[in-house]
Each structure stands twice: as C-alpha cells, then as structure tokens.
Design a protein around this motif. Structure first.
Motif, PDB file in Angstrom:
ATOM      1  N   MET A   1      -1.958 -53.048  -7.178  1.00 16.86           N
ATOM      2  CA  MET A   1      -1.957 -54.156  -8.150  1.00 16.86           C
ATOM      3  C   MET A   1      -3.290 -54.184  -8.900  1.00 16.86           C
ATOM      4  O   MET A   1      -4.348 -54.060  -8.315  1.00 16.86           O
ATOM      5  N   SER A   4      -7.470 -58.717 -11.407  1.00 16.49           N
ATOM      6  CA  SER A   4      -7.493 -59.745 -12.439  1.00 16.49           C
ATOM      7  C   SER A   4      -8.847 -60.449 -12.438  1.00 16.49           C
ATOM      8  O   SER A   4      -9.410 -60.722 -11.377  1.00 16.49           O
ATOM      9  N   ASP A  99       1.016 -64.453 -17.434  1.00 13.27           N
ATOM     10  CA  ASP A  99       2.223 -63.647 -17.276  1.00 13.27           C
ATOM     11  C   ASP A  99       1.829 -62.178 -17.239  1.00 13.27           C
ATOM     12  O   ASP A  99       0.691 -61.817 -17.554  1.00 13.27           O
ATOM     13  N   GLU A 100       2.757 -61.332 -16.868  1.00 17.72           N
ATOM     14  CA  GLU A 100       2.463 -59.909 -16.701  1.00 17.72           C
ATOM     15  C   GLU A 100       2.129 -59.216 -18.014  1.00 17.72           C
ATOM     16  O   GLU A 100       1.478 -58.167 -18.011  1.00 17.72           O
ATOM     17  N   ASP A 101       2.578 -59.765 -19.129  1.00 16.67           N
ATOM     18  CA  ASP A 101       2.336 -59.130 -20.431  1.00 16.67           C
ATOM     19  C   ASP A 101       0.920 -59.368 -20.945  1.00 16.67           C
ATOM     20  O   ASP A 101       0.497 -58.724 -21.902  1.00 16.67           O
ATOM     21  N   HIS A 102       0.212 -60.315 -20.363  1.00 15.05           N
ATOM     22  CA  HIS A 102      -1.148 -60.624 -20.825  1.00 15.05           C
ATOM     23  C   HIS A 102      -2.111 -60.687 -19.636  1.00 15.05           C
ATOM     24  O   HIS A 102      -2.602 -61.767 -19.288  1.00 15.05           O
ATOM     25  N   PRO A 103      -2.382 -59.538 -19.034  1.00 13.45           N
ATOM     26  CA  PRO A 103      -3.271 -59.529 -17.867  1.00 13.45           C
ATOM     27  C   PRO A 103      -4.733 -59.720 -18.267  1.00 13.45           C
ATOM     28  O   PRO A 103      -5.155 -59.316 -19.348  1.00 13.45           O
ATOM     29  N   ASP A 105      -7.487 -58.129 -17.500  1.00 16.37           N
ATOM     30  CA  ASP A 105      -8.204 -56.979 -16.964  1.00 16.37           C
ATOM     31  C   ASP A 105      -9.663 -57.048 -17.412  1.00 16.37           C
ATOM     32  O   ASP A 105     -10.070 -57.971 -18.123  1.00 16.37           O
TER      33      ASP A 105
END
Length: 307
Positions: A1, A4, A99-103, A105
């Motif tokens: 994973m 974040s 959400d997963e589309d806007h991590p 990182d």
C-alpha cells in the motif's frame, strides 16, 4: 500500500489557517467596513445557519478569498496567486473527502506545502517559515519511507534521490537550450520578445524549483555525513555526493542569476518595441489606411448622388 502524507498536509493547512486569519479579516473588514463580514460571507456562501463558521477554518478562508477576490484580495495577492488559491481549495476538498483517485503521495504533499508557503509569503505572514520547516521534515519522512519500502538505508535512499535530481537537471539544461533557440527563431520583433519573456519566466521557475530541491538534499546529505562521523563510519561516499550537489547548486545559482538579468532586459525591450516593426502593428496600420480610403470613396459617392 502506498504511503500517505495526509496527516502532514493537515498540519500544513493548520499553519495556513493561522497565517491567513488576520490577513483575511483585515482585507474583508476594509472592503466591507459597515457589515459583519463573517456573517455576510457565511450567508452568501450558503452556509447553514445551524453550522458555526470560523475565521480560523482554512476551508472558509479559501472560499472567502475566492468569492471576494476582486474587491478584497486581488490588489494585494496579485493575479498569479489566484490559481494557487484554486489549487489549495481543491487540495483541501481532497483532504476532507479522501478517495483512491486523489492520494496524498509525497509529490502532491510537497506541492501543497509549496502552495501554502507561496500564499503566506504573498500575505507577509511569518508562518511561511514554519511551512518551510514542515516541508523539510516531510522530505525526510519521504526518504525514510522510501528506504523502508525498498529495504535500503536512508543514505542509499538519499543517493537515489540525488540521481533522480541529476536527471531532472540534465533535462532542464536541454530544455533551456531548446527554449532559447525557439525564442530566437520567432518571427517579428515583438512576437520574439514576448515569446522569449514567456520562455524565460518558465525557465526561471524551473531553475528556482530545482535549486530549492538541491538545497534540501544538500542539507540532508550534510546531516547524514554528520551522523556517520559521529558513529565513526566511512563518509567518503556521502562527501562525494555532497561535492556533486555543491557543483550543481553553483551551476543552478549562476543560471538563476543569468535568467533574472535576461528577464529584466527582455521586459525592457518589450516596452521599447515600435508597433510598426511588428506584424500586428503593420496589420493595424493597414486596416486604418483601408478604412480611410473606403470612407473617402463613400464621401465622393455621396456628393454625386442627386439631391
């Protein structure tokens, strides 16, 4: 994973709120001296009456700056900050609704820290220096996470980052050469100068950004060297990487100074351009001449019409 950095971004927004609160209050109070501007803004932004709005809420602050940009903030922040405000509003929404589309990182988290610093600098808020320290810590967190994920030492992770920066430096140099050649080949003096100005601004931003990354890396390498020396470990590799970073920084500093001088010269030459020397200027003169001729013909025809 993937790792974040949402928690670090939350801290950056807290610092942003601390710096923006007095600035937003001053600007809105000056623009609307006869109103309770917080209540007025909450109403116009469609806030529910049973929900308490707070001047220390970064979401509310950014919404206010965006909504009342023209009357309250544009003159102080400047047009270039408007996109940064938009970017921060988007980032705040992504933070509030993950959400997963806007991590979050490392790259995106660092961009958010840079946007926060830019806005705080534009408002002369002292909290900008705090954000710089947070960004440095974030980079260190990134190094440690990268080392842990890849099963390598922090020093090796630093070396890997230096290699990536070196590639970016080489690509930037190639881009600088291409951009200058493109500016020289533009047709028409004003078009050439305007294009050169745009290219130089882009180059200066790129050089400044890369220089900042190298400065951070140099500090990290220096800390790694100190740590190794304290443990009586071999520091040869770190010293060599530090020397490379120093050499690149010298080159970037020279490039930055050169680009800043070229920007000043180009802006001056743009203001001195004679419109007659440009394609647009010549087309404008031709149009005026054609209109004068046509009007002359119309006047002649009108004088010959029977009365």
């Amino acid at each position: 994973m993937a790792v974040s950095y949402r928690a670090q971004v939350a801290t950056a927004f807290e610092v942003l709120a601390d710096g923006l609160a007095p600035f937003v209050d001053d600007r809105m109070s000056a623009a609307y001296p006869d109103e309770d501007w917080v209540l007025m803004a909450a109403t116009k932004l469609g806030k529910r009456r049973d929900v308490l709005v707070s001047l220390s809420d970064p979401h509310f602050q950014l919404e206010v700056i965006n909504r009342w940009w023209g009357p309250a903030f544009a003159a102080v922040l400047g047009e270039n900050m408007r996109q940064t405000i938009t970017d921060l509003r988007t980032a705040r929404n992504h933070w509030a609704h993950p959400d997963e589309d806007h991590p979050f990182d490392l790259d995106y988290a660092l961009r958010v820290h840079q946007w926060v610093e830019d806005v705080l600098r534009a408002c002369d808020a002292p909290e900008a220096d705090h954000v710089v320290a947070l960004a440095d810590q974030l980079r260190w967190d990134g190094v440690r996470d990268q080392a842990r994920e890849k099963g390598m030492s922090e020093a090796d992770a630093l070396m890997e980052q230096l290699t990536e920066l070196q590639k970016a430096y080489d690509e930037l140099n190639a881009h600088l050469a291409e951009a200058r050649a493109a500016a020289r080949s533009a047709t028409g003096r004003q078009r050439a100068v305007a294009r050169q100005l745009a290219e130089l601004q882009s180059q200066y931003a790129a050089v400044s950004g890369l220089r900042d990354e190298y400065l951070v890396l140099r500090r990290q390498l220096d800390e790694e060297r100190t740590k190794r020396e304290a443990l009586l470990q071999d520091t040869t590799a770190v010293r060599e990487q530090l020397a490379r970073a120093e050499a690149v920084l010298d080159g970037l500093q020279e490039e930055s100074t050169s680009l800043r001088q070229q920007l000043a010269t180009t802006r001056a030459s743009l203001s001195d351009v004679d419109p007659v020397e440009t394609e647009a200027g010549r087309r404008w003169i031709w149009l005026i001449t054609a209109l004068v001729v046509v009007m002359g013909v119309v006047i002649v025809l009108a004088s010959e019409l029977p009365r």
